[in-house]
Design an enzyme around this catalytic site. Structure first.
Site, PDB file in Angstrom:
ATOM      1  N   SER A  29       0.812  -1.210   0.000  1.00 56.35           N
ATOM      2  CA  SER A  29       0.000   0.000   0.000  1.00 56.35           C
ATOM      3  C   SER A  29       0.857   1.276   0.000  1.00 56.35           C
ATOM      4  O   SER A  29       1.629   1.501  -0.916  1.00 56.35           O
ATOM      5  CB  SER A  29      -0.949  -0.044   1.205  1.00 56.35           C
ATOM      6  OG  SER A  29      -1.919   0.965   1.140  1.00 56.35           O
ATOM      7  N   ASP A  67      11.195   5.434  -9.132  1.00 60.39           N
ATOM      8  CA  ASP A  67      10.907   5.987 -10.452  1.00 60.39           C
ATOM      9  C   ASP A  67      11.564   7.348 -10.677  1.00 60.39           C
ATOM     10  O   ASP A  67      11.806   7.744 -11.823  1.00 60.39           O
ATOM     11  CB  ASP A  67       9.397   6.102 -10.670  1.00 60.39           C
ATOM     12  CG  ASP A  67       8.732   4.747 -10.877  1.00 60.39           C
ATOM     13  OD1 ASP A  67       9.457   3.734 -10.846  1.00 60.39           O
ATOM     14  OD2 ASP A  67       7.501   4.711 -11.072  1.00 60.39           O
ATOM     15  N   LYS A  84      -0.571  -3.833  -3.474  1.00 61.19           N
ATOM     16  CA  LYS A  84      -1.873  -3.240  -3.127  1.00 61.19           C
ATOM     17  C   LYS A  84      -1.902  -1.830  -3.703  1.00 61.19           C
ATOM     18  O   LYS A  84      -1.340  -0.907  -3.125  1.00 61.19           O
ATOM     19  CB  LYS A  84      -2.082  -3.208  -1.616  1.00 61.19           C
ATOM     20  CG  LYS A  84      -3.418  -2.584  -1.196  1.00 61.19           C
ATOM     21  CD  LYS A  84      -3.582  -2.611   0.315  1.00 61.19           C
ATOM     22  CE  LYS A  84      -4.926  -2.014   0.729  1.00 61.19           C
ATOM     23  NZ  LYS A  84      -4.965  -0.547   0.565  1.00 61.19           N
TER      24      LYS A  84
END
Length: 452
Positions: free
Chosen positions: A294, A305, A319
């Protein structure tokens, strides 16, 4: 003149000269059913129970394991969970709603341990992310919701609870002693004299502030690199995640994109703001495993990223959805309201995030499970610590050498006895991390030192 169907059990009604949406039709039909049952049922209808059951069924009909209704009778426990202090075994759990049961897939009707809390009774007993719980005190959990299962595992400190663990096709029982569990947040320290180490246990609205305090303290130590440990971090508040990412990323970087239901105008793109609190050339490693879920995945993806951190460990839980929690009557409802996407546009739901450097977790093989069960049943760990109370490397290695003849991986024995020693220490005396016996942490230190 309006014309309404007369039967109290009719499925809907029509109204001349007006348009009624489906929810209004359904609610009117349900009200007629409710009033009809109330008028003819032989006993007095418990209206409070009726209301709570209707609310529970409404949210459960979404067939979403992360959406549920908490009735008033359980609201106090739910708030305790939010605050993070309760008597229990110390785990983050997940369980699909009973209606989604697939007899051929145990994960659809058993409880999944998303992650055990570090130092908790569950972790010391060797439970790990991905384990399934099939029974609590001998009773199958098939028909329980995630919340109901969590409440059964809770109780007064120093009481016991026996669970049946299903792992790799084999089941075994473990009896745990409940303790007062304080849901961890942030902790930090310095490893090997010059490497900063931060452990993020979960994300709360206060995580950003707490994390910043730890980062500033570490920067005063002239660290040459930073390791952020998100292993077994089950997530939490998205706002806390955004605050945490802002500490490390320069202004204008995409952190995450939230996409809600079409037409709800809930879509939002979060962008980093302000100046980072650490130099952009300071090497950062984030440790992940399948217990990283999550909001922990949002943070890991934002750092990965944006080329600000290297991920080491194993793939995360996967999740990729967000829930809203709101008070409903005297209870609470939690409902999934959006998907989130990483800065690179990936939807990681049920996929997870792959690490940059794979370092596998230490796991029991199928053949080792019954041997492990026997070890736990015989209370070998506690007896050894009582006999050799000093948690020296010599004692830890001697234990592994003594019991490896039973056929259990020596590395697993080292971890088990180390955790047992840690459990006997006052919390403030426990080491922040274990570079000696933790293979993923060792690899992270190597990366900080060598850059590869």
């Amino acid at each position: 003149m309006e014309q309404v169907l007369a039967s109290p059990l009719s499925g809907g009604y029509t109204s001349q000269g007006s348009t009624v949406d489906q929810i209004s039709i359904d609610m009117a039909s349900l009200e007629r059913l409710y009033r009809y049952v109330d008028s003819i049922y032989i006993d007095e209808v418990d209206k409070e129970k009726m209301f709570n059951d209707l609310a529970t069924a409404l949210v459960a009909s979404l067939d979403d394991p992360y959406s549920f209704y908490v009735p008033p009778s359980e609201a106090k426990q739910y708030q305790e969970e939010t605050v993070g202090v309760y008597g229990g075994i110390g785990t983050y759990l997940n369980k699909p709603v009973p209606e989604n049961k697939d007899p051929g897939d145990p994960s659809t009707y058993m409880i999944t341990i998303v992650s055990p809390f570090p130092g908790s009774p569950a972790q010391r007993a060797g439970l790990r992310a991905g384990d399934l719980i099939s029974h609590i005190e001998g009773e199958a959990v098939d028909e329980l919701t995630s919340y109901e299962a969590s409440m059964l595992l809770r109780g007064e400190p120093n009481t016991t609870v026996t669970i049946t663990v299903y792992r790799n096709g084999t089941s075994f029982d473990i009896t745990l002693v409940r303790e007062m569990i304080t849901t961890p947040t942030v902790d930090s320290g310095v490893l090997e004299g010059d490497i900063g180490y931060i452990i993020l246990y979960e994300f709360t609205p206060q995580t950003g502030k707490q994390l910043l305090e730890h980062v500033k303290k570490l920067m005063e130590e002239d660290i040459v690199g930073l390791i952020i440990d998100e292993r077994n971090n089950g997530g939490g508040a998205v706002d806390g995640t955004m605050q945490a990412a802002n500490i490390f990323l320069e202004e204008g970087k995409t952190l995450v994109t939230i996409q809600g239901k079409k037409g709800t105008k809930r879509d939002q793109r979060y962008i980093s703001s302000g100046d980072p609190e650490v130099p952009l050339d300071l090497p950062i490693v984030i440790l992940t495993n399948k217990g990283s879920a999550s909001s922990a995945e949002i943070f890991a993806a934002a750092m990965k990223d944006n080329n600000r951190a290297t991920l080491i460990g194993t793939k995360t839980f996967g999740k990729g959805v967000v829930q809203d929690v709101f008070q409903f009557g005297d209870g609470f409802a939690q409902v999934t309201t959006a998907h989130y996407y990483t800065p690179n546009g990936e939807n990681i739901h049920k996929k997870g995030i792959e690490p940059d450097i794979l370092v596998e977790d230490v796991e029991l093989s199928e053949e080792e499970i019954p041997l492990f069960e026997a070890l736990m049943t015989e209370n070998v760990l506690s007896s050894y610590v009582q006999k050799y109370p000093e948690p020296t490397d010599e004692h830890i290695r001697a234990f592994a050498e003594q019991y490896k003849e039973r056929g259990i991986n020596e590395e697993i024995l080292l971890l088990l006895i180390r955790n047992e020693y840690l459990s006997k220490m006052p919390y403030e005396d426990r080491p922040i991390a274990d570079p000696i016996f933790d293979r993923q942490l060792r690899r992270a230190i190597e990366f900080i030192r060598n850059g590869s």
